[in-house]
Design a protein around this motif. Structure first.
Motif, short mmCIF file in Angstrom:
data_model
loop_
_atom_site.label_atom_id
_atom_site.label_comp_id
_atom_site.label_asym_id
_atom_site.label_seq_id
_atom_site.Cartn_x
_atom_site.Cartn_y
_atom_site.Cartn_z
N UNK A 1 0.80 -1.22 0.00
CA UNK A 1 0.00 0.00 0.00
C UNK A 1 0.82 1.25 0.00
N UNK A 2 2.12 1.13 -0.23
CA UNK A 2 3.00 2.29 -0.18
C UNK A 2 2.95 3.10 -1.45
N UNK A 3 4.07 3.75 -1.77
CA UNK A 3 4.12 4.65 -2.91
C UNK A 3 3.80 3.89 -4.18
N UNK A 4 2.93 4.43 -4.95
CA UNK A 4 2.48 3.76 -6.16
C UNK A 4 2.97 4.49 -7.38
N UNK A 5 3.23 3.72 -8.45
CA UNK A 5 3.64 4.34 -9.71
C UNK A 5 2.45 4.74 -10.55
N UNK A 6 1.25 4.38 -10.08
CA UNK A 6 0.07 4.74 -10.86
C UNK A 6 -0.03 6.25 -10.95
N UNK A 7 -0.32 6.78 -12.12
CA UNK A 7 -0.26 8.23 -12.30
C UNK A 7 -1.51 8.95 -11.84
N UNK A 8 -1.30 10.12 -11.35
CA UNK A 8 -2.40 11.08 -11.18
C UNK A 8 -2.26 12.05 -12.34
N UNK A 9 -3.26 12.10 -13.17
CA UNK A 9 -3.15 12.86 -14.39
C UNK A 9 -3.94 14.15 -14.27
N UNK A 10 -3.29 15.22 -14.63
CA UNK A 10 -4.00 16.49 -14.69
C UNK A 10 -3.69 17.11 -16.04
N UNK A 11 -4.70 17.34 -16.84
CA UNK A 11 -4.48 17.83 -18.17
C UNK A 11 -4.75 19.32 -18.27
N UNK A 12 -3.78 20.01 -18.85
CA UNK A 12 -4.05 21.37 -19.27
C UNK A 12 -4.41 21.26 -20.74
N UNK A 13 -5.64 20.89 -20.99
CA UNK A 13 -6.06 20.56 -22.35
C UNK A 13 -6.44 21.82 -23.09
N UNK A 14 -5.71 22.11 -24.15
CA UNK A 14 -5.99 23.31 -24.90
C UNK A 14 -5.44 23.17 -26.29
N UNK A 15 -6.14 23.65 -27.25
CA UNK A 15 -5.61 23.64 -28.60
C UNK A 15 -5.37 25.07 -29.02
N UNK A 16 -4.46 25.21 -29.99
CA UNK A 16 -4.20 26.53 -30.55
C UNK A 16 -3.79 27.56 -29.53
N UNK A 17 -4.47 28.69 -29.56
CA UNK A 17 -4.03 29.83 -28.78
C UNK A 17 -4.08 29.56 -27.29
N UNK B 1 6.11 15.87 -10.54
CA UNK B 1 5.36 15.30 -11.66
C UNK B 1 6.23 15.28 -12.91
N UNK B 2 5.79 14.49 -13.88
CA UNK B 2 6.41 14.46 -15.20
C UNK B 2 5.43 15.08 -16.18
N UNK C 1 -1.58 19.19 -26.14
CA UNK C 1 -1.95 19.42 -24.74
C UNK C 1 -0.85 18.89 -23.85
N UNK C 2 -0.66 19.53 -22.73
CA UNK C 2 0.35 19.11 -21.77
C UNK C 2 -0.33 18.30 -20.67
N UNK C 3 0.16 17.09 -20.45
CA UNK C 3 -0.40 16.21 -19.43
C UNK C 3 0.64 16.04 -18.33
N UNK C 4 0.21 16.25 -17.09
CA UNK C 4 1.10 16.07 -15.95
C UNK C 4 0.86 14.70 -15.32
N UNK C 5 1.93 13.91 -15.22
CA UNK C 5 1.86 12.62 -14.54
C UNK C 5 2.55 12.79 -13.18
N UNK C 6 1.75 12.75 -12.14
CA UNK C 6 2.28 13.04 -10.81
C UNK C 6 3.00 11.84 -10.21
N UNK C 7 4.05 12.14 -9.46
CA UNK C 7 4.71 11.15 -8.62
C UNK C 7 4.02 11.27 -7.27
#
Length: 318
Positions: free
Chosen positions: A29-45, A63-64, A274-280
């Motif tokens: 139950x310790x540190x997991x490699x499963x990602x927490x994803x937060x998307x700054x989803x945006x196209x163009x401008x 995060x990565x 779009x930039x996706x953040x994969x959290x540690x």
């Protein structure tokens, strides 16, 4: 004393077993490699003009960042170049590009993208048509224009309809004293994007949307790679997006002047990614979301069992 020693001795296996169980459960139950994803989803401008607005407090362990662009096409090489029968190759009219199709960087297949003139075309520098760096390139003399059709085919040259197709025109600029202004007219797209501080002027005209340069440019400020753009280069770009498309038409032209114009384009766009953040993270925040919120981890209950096991293990010595 003997009684206490026997009790302690009898409790030893329980203590050891409890400790081992606790360690195993804590490890599970310790540190997991499963990602927490937060998307700054945006196209163009939207993407070009903001860093991720996610609060860094959402990522206490770091995060990565991964850039995801969805379905993209990339020009690999020119198969044939004879737009408007102006060469440099002989044979069939048009330019044929061998391209790869990918989804978030994963290769899917190769396709052919053909560019054919739909109006009279001639250029003093037509021999330079085809590809320059990683851009497609079409030359248009000042004071002239050409209607072109982009069509998509499979590698057996059978017409192909794709769910999503994006083309970006770069380096829309002009010559000295506001001459030789580059412009594009397009219609039928599902969306178009320019930078928030774009130097490209946009207006509706007969035949679609017109995108015209407004600032002087020179060879020194031309982009070398479509994936590595300065802010100024982004501000001189326009993205056209099409859905469920086999072909689409555009007009490439220039106002009068002395400078020959080169229209650079790519069949993908860093502007529309779009930039996706994969959290540690620990298991408290392992569920993937796009909203920046977290949800309880599926292994959180294991820690409760681990704690209980440790208490049981220590109970005989209390």
């Amino acid at each position: 004393k003997t009684h206490h020693r026997l009790a302690a001795f009898a409790s030893a296996p329980v203590l050891v077993a409890g400790a081992v169980l606790g360690v195993m459960l804590l490890w599970a139950g310790g540190t997991s490699a499963a990602p927490f994803i937060s998307q700054s989803s945006a196209s163009g401008m939207n993407l070009m003009n903001k860093a991720s607005e996610d609060d860094d407090s959402d990522f206490p362990y770091g995060y990565h960042e991964v850039e995801e662009c969805g379905i993209d096409f990339k020009i690999v090489n020119v198969v044939h170049s004879n737009l408007g029968n102006q060469g440099p190759d002989s044979g069939d009219e048009g330019i044929v590009y061998n391209c790869t199709e990918s989804n978030n960087g994963k290769y899917m297949r190769n396709v052919l993208v053909k560019v054919n003139a739909r109006s009279d075309y001639s250029s003093k520098s037509a021999h330079l048509n085809g590809k320059h760096h990683d851009f497609g390139s079409i030359r248009v003399d000042s004071g002239k224009k050409v209607d072109v059709r982009f069509s998509i085919f499979d590698m057996d040259e059978k017409p192909l309809t794709v769910k999503f197709f994006r083309i970006t025109f770069y380096d829309l600029d002009e010559g000295p004293h506001h001459t030789s202004k580059e412009y594009i007219i397009a219609d039928g797209m599902n969306d178009e994007d320019v930078a928030k501080d774009s130097e490209v002027e946009e207006k509706k005209v007969h035949g679609g949307e017109k995108f015209m340069a407004s600032e002087i440019g020179n060879g020194a400020d031309n982009p070398d790679l479509s994936t590595q753009l300065t802010d100024e280069q982004k501000e001189r770009s326009v993205v056209l997006e099409f859905k469920d498309v086999h072909h689409f038409d555009t007009t490439l032209g220039s106002t009068t002047g002395k400078s020959p114009r080169a229209f650079a384009f790519a069949l993908h766009s860093a502007l529309a990614c779009k930039t996706v953040k994969y959290a540690i993270t620990t298991t408290d925040t392992t569920t993937a979301t796009e909203s920046g919120t977290t949800s309880p981890a599926p292994f959180l209950w294991i820690r409760g069992i681990a704690t209980a096991a440790a208490v049981v293990a220590c109970w005989p010595s209390l």
